[in-house]
Design an enzyme around this catalytic site. Structure first.
Site, PDB file in Angstrom:
ATOM      1  N   HIS A  30     -23.546  -1.391   2.205  1.00  0.00           N
ATOM      2  CA  HIS A  30     -23.249  -2.825   2.315  1.00  0.00           C
ATOM      3  C   HIS A  30     -24.475  -3.625   1.876  1.00  0.00           C
ATOM      4  O   HIS A  30     -25.554  -3.079   1.667  1.00  0.00           O
ATOM      5  CB  HIS A  30     -22.936  -3.201   3.776  1.00  0.00           C
ATOM      6  CG  HIS A  30     -21.608  -2.720   4.272  1.00  0.00           C
ATOM      7  ND1 HIS A  30     -20.541  -3.548   4.480  1.00  0.00           N
ATOM      8  CD2 HIS A  30     -21.184  -1.474   4.605  1.00  0.00           C
ATOM      9  CE1 HIS A  30     -19.504  -2.853   4.918  1.00  0.00           C
ATOM     10  NE2 HIS A  30     -19.867  -1.574   5.010  1.00  0.00           N
ATOM     11  N   HIS A  58     -16.711  -4.074   0.858  1.00  0.00           N
ATOM     12  CA  HIS A  58     -16.713  -5.532   0.815  1.00  0.00           C
ATOM     13  C   HIS A  58     -16.940  -5.970  -0.628  1.00  0.00           C
ATOM     14  O   HIS A  58     -17.908  -5.579  -1.265  1.00  0.00           O
ATOM     15  CB  HIS A  58     -17.793  -6.109   1.740  1.00  0.00           C
ATOM     16  CG  HIS A  58     -17.408  -6.009   3.186  1.00  0.00           C
ATOM     17  ND1 HIS A  58     -18.295  -5.696   4.185  1.00  0.00           N
ATOM     18  CD2 HIS A  58     -16.196  -6.176   3.787  1.00  0.00           C
ATOM     19  CE1 HIS A  58     -17.649  -5.682   5.345  1.00  0.00           C
ATOM     20  NE2 HIS A  58     -16.372  -5.969   5.135  1.00  0.00           N
ATOM     21  N   GLU A 117     -27.373  -1.656   5.054  1.00  0.00           N
ATOM     22  CA  GLU A 117     -27.364  -3.014   4.481  1.00  0.00           C
ATOM     23  C   GLU A 117     -28.538  -3.125   3.527  1.00  0.00           C
ATOM     24  O   GLU A 117     -29.694  -3.152   3.950  1.00  0.00           O
ATOM     25  CB  GLU A 117     -27.511  -4.062   5.599  1.00  0.00           C
ATOM     26  CG  GLU A 117     -26.389  -4.077   6.620  1.00  0.00           C
ATOM     27  CD  GLU A 117     -25.121  -4.722   6.098  1.00  0.00           C
ATOM     28  OE1 GLU A 117     -25.187  -5.415   5.057  1.00  0.00           O
ATOM     29  OE2 GLU A 117     -24.068  -4.531   6.719  1.00  0.00           O
ATOM     30  N   GLU A 152     -20.281  -7.495  -2.326  1.00  0.00           N
ATOM     31  CA  GLU A 152     -21.553  -6.786  -2.143  1.00  0.00           C
ATOM     32  C   GLU A 152     -21.847  -5.897  -3.358  1.00  0.00           C
ATOM     33  O   GLU A 152     -21.885  -4.668  -3.289  1.00  0.00           O
ATOM     34  CB  GLU A 152     -21.498  -6.025  -0.799  1.00  0.00           C
ATOM     35  CG  GLU A 152     -21.337  -7.006   0.360  1.00  0.00           C
ATOM     36  CD  GLU A 152     -21.001  -6.385   1.711  1.00  0.00           C
ATOM     37  OE1 GLU A 152     -21.067  -5.146   1.849  1.00  0.00           O
ATOM     38  OE2 GLU A 152     -20.666  -7.152   2.648  1.00  0.00           O
ATOM     39  N   ARG A 190     -14.714 -11.377   0.206  1.00  0.00           N
ATOM     40  CA  ARG A 190     -15.151 -10.208   0.988  1.00  0.00           C
ATOM     41  C   ARG A 190     -14.018  -9.213   1.248  1.00  0.00           C
ATOM     42  O   ARG A 190     -14.216  -8.001   1.227  1.00  0.00           O
ATOM     43  CB  ARG A 190     -15.697 -10.718   2.334  1.00  0.00           C
ATOM     44  CG  ARG A 190     -15.849  -9.671   3.455  1.00  0.00           C
ATOM     45  CD  ARG A 190     -16.438 -10.354   4.681  1.00  0.00           C
ATOM     46  NE  ARG A 190     -16.371  -9.552   5.897  1.00  0.00           N
ATOM     47  CZ  ARG A 190     -17.399  -8.864   6.393  1.00  0.00           C
ATOM     48  NH1 ARG A 190     -18.544  -8.819   5.743  1.00  0.00           N
ATOM     49  NH2 ARG A 190     -17.276  -8.216   7.535  1.00  0.00           N
TER      50      ARG A 190
HETATM   51  O1  PAY Z   1     -20.480  -1.569   9.335  1.00  0.00           O
HETATM   52  O2  PAY Z   1     -21.609  -1.736  11.134  1.00  0.00           O
HETATM   53  C1  PAY Z   1     -20.902  -2.251  10.275  1.00  0.00           C
HETATM   54  C2  PAY Z   1     -20.531  -3.697  10.385  1.00  0.00           C
HETATM   55  C3  PAY Z   1     -21.596  -4.652   9.907  1.00  0.00           C
HETATM   56  C4  PAY Z   1     -21.276  -5.379   8.593  1.00  0.00           C
HETATM   57  C5  PAY Z   1     -19.900  -6.024   8.684  1.00  0.00           C
HETATM   58  O3  PAY Z   1     -19.758  -7.155   9.167  1.00  0.00           O
HETATM   59  O4  PAY Z   1     -18.944  -5.355   8.287  1.00  0.00           O
HETATM   60  C6  PAY Z   1     -22.378  -6.398   8.349  1.00  0.00           C
HETATM   61  C7  PAY Z   1     -22.127  -7.403   7.237  1.00  0.00           C
HETATM   62  C8  PAY Z   1     -21.581  -6.728   5.997  1.00  0.00           C
HETATM   63  O5  PAY Z   1     -22.303  -6.042   5.262  1.00  0.00           O
HETATM   64  O6  PAY Z   1     -20.391  -6.907   5.751  1.00  0.00           O
HETATM   65  C9  PAY Z   1     -23.399  -8.192   6.906  1.00  0.00           C
HETATM   66  C10 PAY Z   1     -23.229  -9.225   5.834  1.00  0.00           C
HETATM   67  C11 PAY Z   1     -24.526  -9.971   5.534  1.00  0.00           C
HETATM   68  C12 PAY Z   1     -22.173 -10.258   6.250  1.00  0.00           C
HETATM   69  O7  PAY Z   1     -21.236 -10.491   5.508  1.00  0.00           O
HETATM   70  O8  PAY Z   1     -22.323 -10.843   7.335  1.00  0.00           O
HETATM   71 ZN    ZN Z   2     -20.339  -5.522   4.043  1.00  0.00          ZN
END
Ligand code: PAY
Ligand code: ZN
Length: 311
Positions: A195, A68, A272, A71, A124
């Site tokens: 992440h 992403h 995270e 990040e 993102r």
């Molecule tokens: O890899 O388990 C996973 C998925 C969770 C992440 C995703 O949505 O891909 C969680 C989010 C991320 O790091 O992209 C959390 C962040 C804060 C967001 O953008 O919501």
């Molecule tokens: Zn992410």
């Protein structure tokens, strides 16, 4: 090994700075390190990685970082880990570094990363245009071919932040990652996807909260070891852990589910990093070193626990 003002961990570095530093590191440690290329991004950038190996037949650990774009703490942490593994004289770090083979991709989503530096800090997704919309990009962490688009864990709307893409592996960056990892899957038993933010360790499954992986108890023990180690540092940082869909939200087609379900990687985690929302993605650079220290001690404890459990 850094040129003055161009690379370091008191600021966030650009892709060009990261790659120039990587070249210096590779030149300085030619026996222990090996450069590898995952492939080319949609916009034609090279997706690079580094393998660090002190001896043969070490268990392999794969670190995917900055899938992403926004990040930034993830590539800052990944590059710091590379540097520690090569330069630290601390006994814990030496043991950790030398007892594993490390495959580290500091920036997977190179196009998105460059875009966050040059145009939109909050981007993102990838940067590949859509055939059916003027919106650009796919969520690369929804683009793997594992339960793709199931259970509402990704959007079919190209304008959504979690757009899964027109088909699995539509993104060249994710296809390249899949090709590379499937080629070395017998050498790795741990995959960590970096992440930010939220301070969480997320295990499979992302695609459903109704089921849990066969070795879920082990996965939770391993996560607890990471969390306890982080809490042993004086920063007061706390990580929570659980399955991705269980404690966060459904995310189908993510790296960890693909590695776990389709490649037989027994320990797969999304980590995270800092923080819990005060700064979110725009984490001030003063957090880089403490976050990286937490990652290091956490990963050391996680891998110790893996060994203890027979992985
Ligand atoms: O890899 O388990 C996973 C998925 C969770 C992440 C995703 O949505 O891909 C969680 C989010 C991320 O790091 O992209 C959390 C962040 C804060 C967001 O953008 O919501
Ligand atoms: Zn992410």
């Amino acid at each position: 090994a850094s040129r003055d003002g161009s690379f370091g961990w008191t600021k966030y570095n650009t892709l060009a700075e990261i790659y120039a530093w990587l070249d210096e590191i590779l030149a300085a440690y030619p026996v222990i390190t090996e450069s590898f290329v995952l492939g080319q991004s949609f916009e034609g950038r090279t997706i690079r990685g580094i393998k660090i190996s002190y001896k043969s037949n070490n268990p392999g650990v794969f670190i995917e970082s900055n899938i992403h774009a926004r990040e930034w703490i993830t590539s800052a942490t990944a590059t710091w880990l590379i540097n520690e593994f090569l330069t630290s004289t601390d006994e814990l770090v030496r043991n950790l570094a030398e007892s594993h083979d490390w495959y580290i991709v500091p920036v997977l989503n190179v196009d998105g990363f460059v875009y966050t530096h040059e145009k939109d800090r909050m981007w993102r997704k990838t940067r590949q245009p859509s055939d059916i919309s003027t919106c650009i990009g796919v969520d690369p962490n929804r683009n793997y071919d594992s339960h793709w688009m199931e259970n509402g864990g990704a959007s079919s709307n190209p304008c959504a932040e979690d757009y899964g893409g027109p088909n699995p592996f539509s993104e060249p960056e994710i296809q390249a990652m899949a090709d590379f990892v499937s080629g070395i899957k017998d050498k790795i038993n741990v995959l960590l996807a970096f992440h930010s933010y939220s301070q969480l360790l997320l295990s499979p499954y992302g695609h459903t909260s109704e089921e849990f992986p066969p070795n879920f108890d082990d996965l939770m023990d391993v996560a607890q070891a990471f969390g306890d180690a982080v809490e042993s540092l004086p920063y007061g940082t706390v990580y929570r852990y659980g399955s991705s869909a269980g404690i966060l939200y459904a995310a189908s087609g993510a790296t960890i589910d693909w590695a776990y379900n389709e490649q037989g990687v027994d320990i797969a985690y999304t980590i995270e990093f800092r923080d819990t929302g005060r700064y979110g993605f725009i984490l001030p650079p003063v957090h880089i070193l403490p976050n990286a220290e937490e990652a290091l001690i956490g990963i050391a404890a996680l891998l110790d626990k893996c060994e203890e459990l027979g992985y």
